[in-house]
Design an enzyme around this catalytic site. Sequence first.
Site, PDB file in Angstrom:
ATOM      1  N   ASN A  13      35.450 -12.513  21.985  1.00 16.56           N
ATOM      2  CA  ASN A  13      35.730 -11.559  23.053  1.00 16.56           C
ATOM      3  C   ASN A  13      34.546 -10.632  23.355  1.00 16.56           C
ATOM      4  O   ASN A  13      34.533  -9.977  24.386  1.00 16.56           O
ATOM      5  CB  ASN A  13      36.976 -10.733  22.736  1.00 16.56           C
ATOM      6  CG  ASN A  13      36.951 -10.153  21.348  1.00 16.56           C
ATOM      7  OD1 ASN A  13      36.688 -10.853  20.368  1.00 16.56           O
ATOM      8  ND2 ASN A  13      37.203  -8.866  21.239  1.00 16.56           N
ATOM      9  N   HIS A  14      33.543 -10.583  22.474  1.00 17.49           N
ATOM     10  CA  HIS A  14      32.364  -9.745  22.746  1.00 17.49           C
ATOM     11  C   HIS A  14      31.247 -10.541  23.408  1.00 17.49           C
ATOM     12  O   HIS A  14      30.098 -10.112  23.383  1.00 17.49           O
ATOM     13  CB  HIS A  14      31.850  -9.119  21.445  1.00 17.49           C
ATOM     14  CG  HIS A  14      32.857  -8.229  20.786  1.00 17.49           C
ATOM     15  ND1 HIS A  14      33.285  -7.045  21.345  1.00 17.49           N
ATOM     16  CD2 HIS A  14      33.548  -8.366  19.623  1.00 17.49           C
ATOM     17  CE1 HIS A  14      34.187  -6.481  20.549  1.00 17.49           C
ATOM     18  NE2 HIS A  14      34.366  -7.266  19.509  1.00 17.49           N
ATOM     19  N   HIS A  92      39.789 -18.087  18.783  1.00 15.75           N
ATOM     20  CA  HIS A  92      39.453 -16.686  18.544  1.00 15.75           C
ATOM     21  C   HIS A  92      40.561 -15.829  19.141  1.00 15.75           C
ATOM     22  O   HIS A  92      40.584 -15.580  20.352  1.00 15.75           O
ATOM     23  CB  HIS A  92      38.098 -16.389  19.203  1.00 15.75           C
ATOM     24  CG  HIS A  92      37.488 -15.114  18.768  1.00 15.75           C
ATOM     25  ND1 HIS A  92      36.723 -14.994  17.648  1.00 15.75           N
ATOM     26  CD2 HIS A  92      37.553 -13.875  19.286  1.00 15.75           C
ATOM     27  CE1 HIS A  92      36.323 -13.753  17.507  1.00 15.75           C
ATOM     28  NE2 HIS A  92      36.826 -13.035  18.481  1.00 15.75           N
ATOM     29  N   HIS A 117      38.721 -13.860  14.618  1.00 16.54           N
ATOM     30  CA  HIS A 117      38.830 -12.617  15.389  1.00 16.54           C
ATOM     31  C   HIS A 117      39.416 -11.450  14.587  1.00 16.54           C
ATOM     32  O   HIS A 117      38.962 -10.331  14.756  1.00 16.54           O
ATOM     33  CB  HIS A 117      39.648 -12.790  16.682  1.00 16.54           C
ATOM     34  CG  HIS A 117      39.898 -11.506  17.428  1.00 16.54           C
ATOM     35  ND1 HIS A 117      38.893 -10.814  18.089  1.00 16.54           N
ATOM     36  CD2 HIS A 117      41.025 -10.776  17.609  1.00 16.54           C
ATOM     37  CE1 HIS A 117      39.419  -9.731  18.660  1.00 16.54           C
ATOM     38  NE2 HIS A 117      40.700  -9.673  18.378  1.00 16.54           N
ATOM     39  N   HIS A 119      39.217 -10.686  11.450  1.00 15.03           N
ATOM     40  CA  HIS A 119      38.347 -10.265  10.345  1.00 15.03           C
ATOM     41  C   HIS A 119      39.088 -10.241   9.010  1.00 15.03           C
ATOM     42  O   HIS A 119      38.521  -9.825   8.004  1.00 15.03           O
ATOM     43  CB  HIS A 119      37.731  -8.870  10.560  1.00 15.03           C
ATOM     44  CG  HIS A 119      36.862  -8.735  11.769  1.00 15.03           C
ATOM     45  ND1 HIS A 119      35.779  -7.898  11.810  1.00 15.03           N
ATOM     46  CD2 HIS A 119      36.913  -9.321  12.977  1.00 15.03           C
ATOM     47  CE1 HIS A 119      35.197  -7.963  13.003  1.00 15.03           C
ATOM     48  NE2 HIS A 119      35.877  -8.819  13.719  1.00 15.03           N
TER      49      HIS A 119
HETATM   50 FE   LIG Z   1      36.827 -10.936  18.223  1.00 19.21          FE
END
Ligand SMILES: [Fe+2]
Length: 200
Positions: A13-14, A92, A117, A119
């Site tokens: 997403n980044h 993700h 995603h 973590h």
């Molecule tokens: Fe992410």
Amino acid sequence: MFEAGADVITLGNHVWRRGEIVPYLKESDRIVRPANLSVRAPGKKLVVVEGVAVINLLGSLFINPPVNPFEVIDDLVEQARKRTPVIVVDMHGEATSEKVALSKWLDGKVTAVIGTHTHVQTNDARVQPGGTAAITDAGMTGPHDSVIGVQAELAIRAMRTSMPVRFETASGDVRIEGVLVECTDDGRATSCESVRVSVA
Ligand SMILES: [Fe+2]
């Protein structure tokens, strides 16, 4: 990261956080961007390196990608299968349900569905009945003495005050986390194990 030995890098997403990546995405054959971005976005939706096809998707919950991942995955798997039987999908996403559902939908069609995603590594590495390895989240490579990588004090301050705080990367308890999948030449997974290694 390629110099350190990575064969393929997936994104998330980044992806657009740093605009400098745009020309690099256009030229690299070893970075795969989320397939369910806009059709006008640069970058490759599928890469094949050393006989392994890699596909990257964004989950819907909280991330709100332009396209639902289930809308694009079948065509991509079909394209990948024309080139190699060994196919890895990086999903993700935030929602465990969405990642488990995709793993089940792709069981028997790909080698592995690896969630990313959150973590936080999940305790569900498995080989499904159709021969597709799966884990809901492979975890984080980075400092675990933190709030998913950010200095805890800063993350907590942001949450307690609902005010903007500049995040800094933490440094303690660095671990490499991931998943080790073994498969046959025809792309069927034979084992799937989560991995966590302390670095410092
Ligand atoms: Fe992410």
